[in-house]
Design a protein around this motif. Structure first.
Motif, PDB file in Angstrom:
ATOM      1  N   ALA A   1       7.502  -4.819  19.478  1.00  0.00           N
ATOM      2  CA  ALA A   1       8.336  -4.600  20.652  1.00  0.00           C
ATOM      3  C   ALA A   1       7.839  -3.360  21.383  1.00  0.00           C
ATOM      4  N   GLY A   2       7.160  -3.542  22.500  1.00  0.00           N
ATOM      5  CA  GLY A   2       6.639  -2.409  23.238  1.00  0.00           C
ATOM      6  C   GLY A   2       7.660  -1.850  24.207  1.00  0.00           C
ATOM      7  N   ASP A   3       7.319  -0.707  24.784  1.00  0.00           N
ATOM      8  CA  ASP A   3       8.190  -0.142  25.797  1.00  0.00           C
ATOM      9  C   ASP A   3       8.146  -1.017  27.025  1.00  0.00           C
ATOM     10  N   GLU A   4       9.264  -1.097  27.737  1.00  0.00           N
ATOM     11  CA  GLU A   4       9.323  -1.965  28.902  1.00  0.00           C
ATOM     12  C   GLU A   4       8.363  -1.522  29.994  1.00  0.00           C
ATOM     13  N   ALA A   5       7.994  -0.272  29.988  1.00  0.00           N
ATOM     14  CA  ALA A   5       7.158   0.236  31.070  1.00  0.00           C
ATOM     15  C   ALA A   5       5.675  -0.041  30.856  1.00  0.00           C
ATOM     16  N   GLY A   6       5.283  -0.488  29.698  1.00  0.00           N
ATOM     17  CA  GLY A   6       3.873  -0.721  29.457  1.00  0.00           C
ATOM     18  C   GLY A   6       3.649  -1.369  28.124  1.00  0.00           C
ATOM     19  N   GLU A   7       2.395  -1.420  27.714  1.00  0.00           N
ATOM     20  CA  GLU A   7       2.078  -2.080  26.472  1.00  0.00           C
ATOM     21  C   GLU A   7       2.514  -1.229  25.278  1.00  0.00           C
ATOM     22  N   ALA A   8       2.752  -1.916  24.164  1.00  0.00           N
ATOM     23  CA  ALA A   8       3.139  -1.208  22.948  1.00  0.00           C
ATOM     24  C   ALA A   8       1.963  -0.373  22.459  1.00  0.00           C
ATOM     25  N   PRO A   9       2.233   0.820  21.943  1.00  0.00           N
ATOM     26  CA  PRO A   9       1.147   1.609  21.372  1.00  0.00           C
ATOM     27  C   PRO A   9       0.589   0.907  20.145  1.00  0.00           C
ATOM     28  N   ARG A  10      -0.627   1.250  19.808  1.00  0.00           N
ATOM     29  CA  ARG A  10      -1.303   0.634  18.669  1.00  0.00           C
ATOM     30  C   ARG A  10      -0.543   0.914  17.374  1.00  0.00           C
ATOM     31  N   THR A  11      -0.463  -0.117  16.520  1.00  0.00           N
ATOM     32  CA  THR A  11       0.173   0.050  15.215  1.00  0.00           C
ATOM     33  C   THR A  11      -0.620   1.052  14.388  1.00  0.00           C
ATOM     34  N   ARG A  12       0.078   1.973  13.737  1.00  0.00           N
ATOM     35  CA  ARG A  12      -0.602   2.988  12.921  1.00  0.00           C
ATOM     36  C   ARG A  12      -0.558   2.658  11.442  1.00  0.00           C
ATOM     37  N   TRP A  13       0.527   1.989  11.029  1.00  0.00           N
ATOM     38  CA  TRP A  13       0.722   1.778   9.605  1.00  0.00           C
ATOM     39  C   TRP A  13       0.796   0.295   9.273  1.00  0.00           C
ATOM     40  N   GLY A  14      -0.266  -0.216   8.663  1.00  0.00           N
ATOM     41  CA  GLY A  14      -0.251  -1.559   8.114  1.00  0.00           C
ATOM     42  C   GLY A  14      -0.101  -1.477   6.605  1.00  0.00           C
ATOM     43  N   VAL A  15       0.039  -2.641   5.970  1.00  0.00           N
ATOM     44  CA  VAL A  15       0.160  -2.702   4.510  1.00  0.00           C
ATOM     45  C   VAL A  15      -1.036  -2.007   3.849  1.00  0.00           C
ATOM     46  N   VAL A  16      -2.225  -2.256   4.384  1.00  0.00           N
ATOM     47  CA  VAL A  16      -3.451  -1.675   3.804  1.00  0.00           C
ATOM     48  C   VAL A  16      -3.397  -0.153   3.845  1.00  0.00           C
ATOM     49  N   GLN A  17      -2.991   0.403   4.993  1.00  0.00           N
ATOM     50  CA  GLN A  17      -2.981   1.863   5.136  1.00  0.00           C
ATOM     51  C   GLN A  17      -1.918   2.509   4.231  1.00  0.00           C
ATOM     52  N   VAL A  18      -0.752   1.885   4.125  1.00  0.00           N
ATOM     53  CA  VAL A  18       0.312   2.459   3.284  1.00  0.00           C
ATOM     54  C   VAL A  18      -0.078   2.402   1.817  1.00  0.00           C
ATOM     55  N   ALA A  19      -0.654   1.270   1.382  1.00  0.00           N
ATOM     56  CA  ALA A  19      -1.079   1.161  -0.016  1.00  0.00           C
ATOM     57  C   ALA A  19      -2.107   2.234  -0.344  1.00  0.00           C
ATOM     58  N   ASP A  20      -3.020   2.494   0.604  1.00  0.00           N
ATOM     59  CA  ASP A  20      -4.032   3.541   0.389  1.00  0.00           C
ATOM     60  C   ASP A  20      -3.380   4.924   0.309  1.00  0.00           C
ATOM     61  N   LEU A  21      -2.419   5.180   1.208  1.00  0.00           N
ATOM     62  CA  LEU A  21      -1.715   6.470   1.191  1.00  0.00           C
ATOM     63  C   LEU A  21      -1.010   6.693  -0.146  1.00  0.00           C
ATOM     64  N   LEU A  22      -0.289   5.679  -0.618  1.00  0.00           N
ATOM     65  CA  LEU A  22       0.488   5.838  -1.848  1.00  0.00           C
ATOM     66  C   LEU A  22      -0.404   5.952  -3.083  1.00  0.00           C
ATOM     67  N   SER A  23      -1.602   5.350  -2.999  1.00  0.00           N
ATOM     68  CA  SER A  23      -2.520   5.459  -4.143  1.00  0.00           C
ATOM     69  C   SER A  23      -2.995   6.892  -4.345  1.00  0.00           C
ATOM     70  N   ARG A  24      -2.887   7.702  -3.278  1.00  0.00           N
ATOM     71  CA  ARG A  24      -3.325   9.106  -3.360  1.00  0.00           C
ATOM     72  C   ARG A  24      -2.170  10.091  -3.371  1.00  0.00           C
ATOM     73  N   HIS A  25      -0.930   9.577  -3.288  1.00  0.00           N
ATOM     74  CA  HIS A  25       0.236  10.460  -3.201  1.00  0.00           C
ATOM     75  C   HIS A  25       0.609  10.955  -4.597  1.00  0.00           C
ATOM     76  N   PRO A  26       0.731  12.278  -4.795  1.00  0.00           N
ATOM     77  CA  PRO A  26       1.007  12.811  -6.144  1.00  0.00           C
ATOM     78  C   PRO A  26       2.323  12.314  -6.742  1.00  0.00           C
ATOM     79  N   SER A  27       3.327  12.034  -5.903  1.00  0.00           N
ATOM     80  CA  SER A  27       4.619  11.570  -6.431  1.00  0.00           C
ATOM     81  C   SER A  27       4.556  10.129  -6.927  1.00  0.00           C
ATOM     82  N   PHE A  28       3.459   9.423  -6.617  1.00  0.00           N
ATOM     83  CA  PHE A  28       3.362   8.009  -6.971  1.00  0.00           C
ATOM     84  C   PHE A  28       2.355   7.754  -8.089  1.00  0.00           C
TER      85      PHE A  28
END
Length: 720
Positions: free
Chosen positions: A507-534
């Motif tokens: 769902a993008g803003d009505e005034a223009g295109e939606a910004p690029r997605t930053r967090w996909g499943v791949v990126q989150v899995a990579d983040l959590l693999s390096r997160h000390p709490s996980f």
């Protein structure tokens, strides 16, 4: 002059070249298609539209005055550049024309006109390149007619880069001049009661009003026409279903045994809706019922009891679900609810496209022989190779995920089978009346006992970027207490822009295109693999592109408690039932719609464990995207959110493809704002059909139905 009807081919009325352009731009093929392309607003001669509000990259039509004209030779290539500065009295913008010096004869300072084109930016300033324009009359004629024409509204039509607003205006005027008799859909008493115009006058006044106050009455008339014709079509469809004969399905020992074995009492709403369905299945005509209810309200249990009633005399039920994960979950849930005595008798069977060939053949054989009295599947149920011995009930789960053609192809596999449509997306009353007016609607509001509350919080990263780290710590704290969590992303791989096949469009803003997605499943899995709490937390991923057996294995592992955190796309939106899951973090929550966020949130708090939903967003306060997220956090009432959703998004998105016939008919009608009009139209339509079911005494209405709700729309209504 040649006389046209609304059904006349457009090419015969305005010429082939213009008709072809309108067909390409708007899909218009008949005179009626053109005349329901109503002006979106009206300008005054001399009215100046604020240039500062023009959206970049969008086609616009503005009324403005020429201020300065400058022609010069281009430095880096041959030819000349003509730059014309126009103004609305406050701001200015430029029009640029390459090698068209002859235009200086028209575009003189002081001339006013309508200018149309796509708004661009050059060196920080707005401009229209090679715009279309129509100047108001020459100065002498303008002086003579100024007083006479000053009050005439200028219709501004929805236009494209190839067909400008005034081209539409001239074409409409040409057609109106040659238009013959217009069918009158509204009975005289309806027009008199509401002070409405006749159909011909309404068309004249909406397209070429002589005064601004004529427009409102024309719109009110056409709005009531839309509502009335649609309600008549829906009521006729309901009557046609009730003219069919259905196999009566009476309750028996299967339903008694099932109810006696239930470890909990049915809720009051489950009882009342169940009683309605029991009566429907014993009726003379096929049941056609929509059951809506909150996530976790027990709609599947109600549907299963209907399946048992159909199975009593050997009838079969087919349940179609939007995803393989949900279909597999349904089969396991149904088998568990049936228990060890009933499950072998009814043999609930899964049939999906990604089953191994041998298993799929075995499942198809069980369905064809009648051995499986409950068959659950995805689109594989629709294939020609899938047949049934005695299909008595079709259950459609999450109806908004299926087109009408898909639903109809399943129903066609039986002889007038009963139909039960389930949705956890609450439908506002006016939408139900407008879109599902041929179905009986039941609502389950009461929730089963023992459901824990869900708390929802917004993590506003635009104001508090540090909260992103706190989201992961909070999830780790829940896992440390022996609980499980979901992390939901809008994409599989944000860098590859791989959107899941079950996700809504971001769902993008009505005034223009939606910004690029930053967090996909791949990126989150990579983040959590390096997160000390996980370090000691078991994380798995799930998305719609995974092989079927792999998806099923991950879901079962999560259900068993062998996975602590499931990072997934919206493939977990519906039907996933893990009572130990306490927490859900939805990243970039502003990329989802209100109803989808509410659906996702319903995956937690399903057992005795309190639910926690964290809506993570970078959308700033005051934006439409942030308003959606804040609305979901403010209430757990899905019915209230459905109304909010309509107000925030407009019914065009909310209706989706639920019924193409209704959607194509909604030109002026707005299901929220015009709730009273729809209600009045429903009552009037019922009265007309009661007095004149064949519409023999209402030929104008019959003609309007043929034109507005033609064969394609009627097919869509029937399939719904």
């Amino acid at each position: 002059m040649t006389s046209f009807t609304l059904d006349s081919r457009l090419g015969g009325a305005i010429g082939g070249k213009t008709a072809a352009a309108l067909d390409r731009a708007f899909g218009m093929t008949t005179v009626g298609d053109l005349l329901v392309h109503y002006p979106r607003r009206y300008a005054r001669r001399g009215e100046l539209t604020p240039i500062s509000t023009l959206p970049i990259g969008e086609p616009v039509t503005i009324v403005a005055e020429v201020r300065r004209v400058n022609e010069r030779r281009m430095k880096n290539r041959n030819g000349s550049l003509l730059e014309v500065v126009i103004s609305d009295g406050n701001g200015e913008m430029s029009l640029t024309f390459f090698n068209q010096s002859w235009r200086v004869r028209d575009l003189k300072p002081g001339r006013q006109g309508i200018f149309a084109g796509k708004v661009g930016v050059y060196r920080g300033a707005q401009q229209l390149t090679h715009p279309d324009y129509e100047l108001f009359e020459d100065e002498d004629a303008a002086r003579l007619k100024a007083a006479e024409n000053a009050h005439l509204p200028i219709p501004i039509y929805p236009a494209t880069s190839t067909v400008a607003s005034w081209q539409l205006q001239k074409t409409v005027e040409l057609v109106l001049d040659g238009l013959g008799e217009v069918p009158e859909p509204l009975p005289l008493e309806v027009r008199a009661r509401h002070g409405l115009l006749d159909a011909r006058t309404a068309l004249e006044r909406i397209h070429r009003p002589q005064q601004f106050d004529e427009v409102d009455q024309a719109r009110a008339t056409l709005r009531m026409q839309e509502a009335f014709v649609l309600q008549v079509a829906l009521l006729q469809q309901r009557a046609s279903v009730r003219a069919m004969s259905a196999t009566r399905r009476s309750p028996g020992s299967l339903l008694v045994r099932f109810d006696e074995a239930l470890p909990f009492p049915l809720t009051p709403d489950q009882v009342s809706v169940g009683d309605q369905i029991v009566r429907d299945l014993q009726g003379d005509w096929p049941m056609n019922r929509l059951v809506q209810g909150e996530v976790g309200s027990g709609k599947t249990l109600v549907a299963l009891r209907a399946m048992l009633q159909v199975a009593q005399d050997g009838g079969q039920s087919a349940l179609i679900a939007p995803t393989e994960v949900l279909a597999a979950q349904h089969v396991r849930s149904i088998a568990r609810m049936l228990g060890p005595q009933l499950a072998p008798e009814l043999m609930p069977t899964l049939l999906t496209g990604q089953l191994p060939a041998a298993e799929r053949r075995k499942a198809a054989l069980r369905a064809a022989s009648g051995q499986a009295r409950i068959v659950v599947g995805t689109h594989a149920l629709l294939s020609q190779s899938t047949t049934f011995a005695d299909l008595g009930l079709v259950v459609v789960d999450e109806q908004h995920r299926f087109g009408v053609e898909q639903r109809e192809s399943l129903r066609a596999k039986g002889s007038s089978p009963h139909a039960l449509v389930l949705t956890a997306t609450p439908i506002p009353r006016t939408v139900a009346m407008t879109v599902f007016g041929d179905l009986d609607v039941s609502t389950i509001r009461t929730m089963p006992a023992g459901r824990a509350a869900i708390e929802t919080f917004v993590a506003p990263l635009a104001e508090r970027p540090g909260w992103f780290g706190r989201v992961w710590e909070r999830i780790a704290e829940e896992v440390a207490q022996g609980r499980q969590a979901f992390v939901v992303c809008a994409a599989i791989d944000a860098e590859a822009l791989t959107k899941d096949d079950t996700a809504d469009e971001p769902a993008g803003d009505e005034a223009g295109e939606a910004p690029r997605t930053r967090w996909g499943v791949v990126q989150v899995a990579d983040l959590l693999s390096r997160h000390p709490s996980f370090d000691d937390i078991r994380v798995q991923i799930l998305h719609g592109k995974m092989p079927s057996d792999e998806k099923d294995a991950v879901m079962q592992a999560f259900a068993r408690g062998d996975v602590d955190v499931l990072v997934a796309t919206t493939v977990v939106e519906v039907g996933v039932d893990v009572p130990n899951a306490s927490t859900m973090a939805i990243l970039e929550a502003d990329r989802f719609g209100v109803s989808q966020l509410h659906q996702l949130r319903g995956r937690v708090g399903r057992g005795g464990v309190p639910g926690l939903c964290l809506l993570v967003t970078e959308a700033p306060q005051g934006t439409p995207a942030r308003d959606r997220v804040d609305a979901v956090a403010s209430t757990l009432d899905g019915f209230a959110l459905a109304e909010v959703d309509l107000e925030l998004r407009g019914e065009g998105d909310v209706l989706g493809d639920a019924q193409s016939g209704a959607r194509s008919s909604l030109r002026l009608l707005r299901v929220v704002k015009d709730a009273d009009v729809i209600g009045e139209a429903r009552v009037a339509a019922e009265q007309v059909l009661e007095d004149d079911p064949a519409l023999a005494r209402n030929p104008g209405l019959a003609a309007a139905l043929e034109h507005s709700v033609g064969m394609a729309e009627r097919a869509a209504l029937a399939k719904n």
